[in-house]
Design an enzyme around this catalytic site. Structure first.
Site, PDB file in Angstrom:
ATOM      1  N   LYS A  48      49.530  46.530  20.091  1.00 30.00           N
ATOM      2  CA  LYS A  48      49.646  47.982  20.253  1.00 30.00           C
ATOM      3  C   LYS A  48      50.820  48.589  19.476  1.00 30.00           C
ATOM      4  CE  LYS A  48      47.703  48.929  24.823  1.00 30.00           C
ATOM      5  NZ  LYS A  48      48.037  49.329  26.201  1.00 30.00           N
ATOM      6  N   ASP A  84      46.646  55.890  27.490  1.00 30.45           N
ATOM      7  CA  ASP A  84      46.997  55.333  28.811  1.00 30.45           C
ATOM      8  C   ASP A  84      47.627  56.402  29.719  1.00 30.45           C
ATOM      9  OD1 ASP A  84      46.047  52.742  28.550  1.00 30.45           O
ATOM     10  OD2 ASP A  84      47.907  51.993  27.663  1.00 30.45           O
TER      11      ASP A  84
HETATM   12  P1  NAD Z   1      54.273  45.060  31.280  1.00 27.16           P
HETATM   13  O1  NAD Z   1      54.305  43.566  31.157  1.00 27.16           O
HETATM   14  O2  NAD Z   1      54.529  45.896  30.076  1.00 27.16           O
HETATM   15  O3  NAD Z   1      55.312  45.533  32.439  1.00 27.16           O
HETATM   16  C1  NAD Z   1      55.374  44.876  33.684  1.00 27.16           C
HETATM   17  C2  NAD Z   1      56.223  45.692  34.636  1.00 27.16           C
HETATM   18  O4  NAD Z   1      56.150  45.073  35.932  1.00 27.16           O
HETATM   19  C3  NAD Z   1      57.695  45.749  34.269  1.00 27.16           C
HETATM   20  O5  NAD Z   1      58.196  47.012  34.654  1.00 27.16           O
HETATM   21  C4  NAD Z   1      58.310  44.644  35.138  1.00 27.16           C
HETATM   22  O6  NAD Z   1      59.687  44.838  35.397  1.00 27.16           O
HETATM   23  C5  NAD Z   1      57.483  44.796  36.394  1.00 27.16           C
HETATM   24  N1  NAD Z   1      57.401  43.605  37.243  1.00 27.16           N
HETATM   25  C6  NAD Z   1      56.852  42.406  36.926  1.00 27.16           C
HETATM   26  N2  NAD Z   1      56.926  41.573  37.985  1.00 27.16           N
HETATM   27  C7  NAD Z   1      57.519  42.273  38.988  1.00 27.16           C
HETATM   28  C8  NAD Z   1      57.866  41.974  40.328  1.00 27.16           C
HETATM   29  N3  NAD Z   1      57.607  40.780  40.879  1.00 27.16           N
HETATM   30  N4  NAD Z   1      58.475  42.940  41.081  1.00 27.16           N
HETATM   31  C9  NAD Z   1      58.725  44.138  40.553  1.00 27.16           C
HETATM   32  N5  NAD Z   1      58.414  44.501  39.280  1.00 27.16           N
HETATM   33  C10 NAD Z   1      57.818  43.567  38.513  1.00 27.16           C
HETATM   34  O7  NAD Z   1      52.844  45.348  31.918  1.00 27.16           O
HETATM   35  P2  NAD Z   1      51.983  46.688  31.833  1.00 27.16           P
HETATM   36  O8  NAD Z   1      51.138  46.632  30.613  1.00 27.16           O
HETATM   37  O9  NAD Z   1      52.871  47.853  32.064  1.00 27.16           O
HETATM   38  O10 NAD Z   1      51.011  46.441  33.087  1.00 27.16           O
HETATM   39  C11 NAD Z   1      51.472  46.586  34.412  1.00 27.16           C
HETATM   40  C12 NAD Z   1      50.256  46.717  35.318  1.00 27.16           C
HETATM   41  O11 NAD Z   1      49.523  47.884  34.921  1.00 27.16           O
HETATM   42  C13 NAD Z   1      49.262  45.555  35.185  1.00 27.16           C
HETATM   43  O12 NAD Z   1      48.722  45.314  36.471  1.00 27.16           O
HETATM   44  C14 NAD Z   1      48.173  46.117  34.271  1.00 27.16           C
HETATM   45  O13 NAD Z   1      46.918  45.497  34.489  1.00 27.16           O
HETATM   46  C15 NAD Z   1      48.156  47.553  34.714  1.00 27.16           C
HETATM   47  N6  NAD Z   1      47.635  48.527  33.719  1.00 27.16           N
HETATM   48  C16 NAD Z   1      46.648  49.359  34.129  1.00 27.16           C
HETATM   49  C17 NAD Z   1      46.151  50.316  33.263  1.00 27.16           C
HETATM   50  C18 NAD Z   1      45.057  51.232  33.744  1.00 27.16           C
HETATM   51  O14 NAD Z   1      44.430  51.904  32.915  1.00 27.16           O
HETATM   52  N7  NAD Z   1      44.803  51.284  35.032  1.00 27.16           N
HETATM   53  C19 NAD Z   1      46.667  50.438  31.958  1.00 27.16           C
HETATM   54  C20 NAD Z   1      47.701  49.553  31.565  1.00 27.16           C
HETATM   55  C21 NAD Z   1      48.175  48.605  32.465  1.00 27.16           C
END
Ligand code: NAD
Length: 263
Positions: A48, A84
């Site tokens: 991305k 997003d």
């Molecule tokens: P990322 O890897 O970029 O970020 C992960 C985030 O989670 C960080 O802020 C990290 O600090 C936090 N984190 C991880 N483990 C943790 C814990 N045990 N306790 C507290 N915080 C914790 O991931 P992302 O791409 O931002 O994705 C995050 C979630 O969002 C995933 O479940 C992904 O599937 C979902 N997502 C959904 C959509 C949608 O359209 N619904 C779009 C993108 C991502």
């Protein structure tokens, strides 16, 4: 399935296919969009950010987020978008909530969290209090929040430690919308929540980006406390609908797709 169903429905001579490439092939793949006259593409992790270098234009939101998830090809000119954050705000709108003027508490400033911050700030949110753990993401989250502030200076964006429970409780007490954008709630953390259920109030709107499972523990507990909730599946469908509109100019029938794919 979502796009191909809609292409058929609208009589569009397109097909949606997946190509598995790594970041080192992003330049060649992007050129192929021009060479093969593709209408566009979605881009997912880990490409991305890398793809930005190979595009002709990029929207202000995608620039501030530092990531592109949708490319549109207009006669060889490639524009990078990020849908997003739009998916998030659009999903809220479908539930009768406009982020304009609202105070938002956002848990997590990773990929999804920074997209939400930028879009909500551009859409006029008054305040976004971001809480992230002081984990390996922290420096990137700090940089992402600086970028969001530069893109939308009128919005008061702050970053605090998710482990500071008093600050979190206090911020939620003043918030209109609470949003989880951490991985907490998805496997293997599906039985966890960042939020003490006693902090919910019935006038708090509670949203989650996690879509597997569709109803996270946080959303279940919020619903039990009488809160209005929006799930991650809704956001996922809305970000796809935004991309579909960019490719085709048509409105994706979101409820029909949700029923078709996730009944
Ligand atoms: P990322 O890897 O970029 O970020 C992960 C985030 O989670 C960080 O802020 C990290 O600090 C936090 N984190 C991880 N483990 C943790 C814990 N045990 N306790 C507290 N915080 C914790 O991931 P992302 O791409 O931002 O994705 C995050 C979630 O969002 C995933 O479940 C992904 O599937 C979902 N997502 C959904 C959509 C949608 O359209 N619904 C779009 C993108 C991502």
């Amino acid at each position: 399935q979502m796009y191909n169903h809609c292409f058929q429905k609208f009589g569009l001579d397109y097909a949606y296919l997946a190509f598995d490439i790594g970041p080192e092939r992003v330049g060649a793949a992007t050129n192929a969009i021009r060479t093969l006259h593709m209408r566009g593409a979605n881009v997912t992790m880990p490409c991305k950010a890398a793809v930005i270098l190979f595009l002709d234009k990029i929207t202000p939101a995608a620039k501030a987020i530092g990531a592109v998830n949708t490319i549109v090809n207009d006669n060889g000119v490639l524009t990078g978008h990020n849908t997003d954050g739009l998916g998030y705000t659009q999903n809220l709108r479908r539930h009768g909530v406009d982020v304009s003027g609202k105070r938002i508490v956002l848990l997590g400033g990773g990929g999804a969290g920074s997209a939400i911050t930028v879009q909500a700030a551009l859409d006029g949110a008054a305040e976004i209090a971001v809480f992230n753990r002081k984990d390996s993401f922290w420096p990137r989250v700090e940089a992402a929040m600086q970028s969001a502030k530069a893109a939308a200076p009128a919005c008061n964006i702050t970053l605090q430690d998710l482990d500071d429970r008093e600050a979190l409780k206090c911020a939620i007490g003043k918030a209109d919308i609470l949003s989880n954008a951490t991985r907490v709630g998805m496997a293997p953390l599906e039985n966890e929540s960042n939020i003490d259920p006693q902090w919910f109030r019935s006038d708090l709107v509670v949203t989650d980006v996690v879509y597997a499972p569709p109803q996270t523990r946080m959303l279940r507990e919020a619903e039990a406390a009488g809160c209005r909730t929006c799930d991650g599946l809704g956001m996922l469908l809305c970000q796809g609908a935004e991309a579909f509109r960019l490719y085709s100019g048509e409105e994706m029938p979101i409820d029909e797709i949700r029923a078709l794919l996730y009944a």
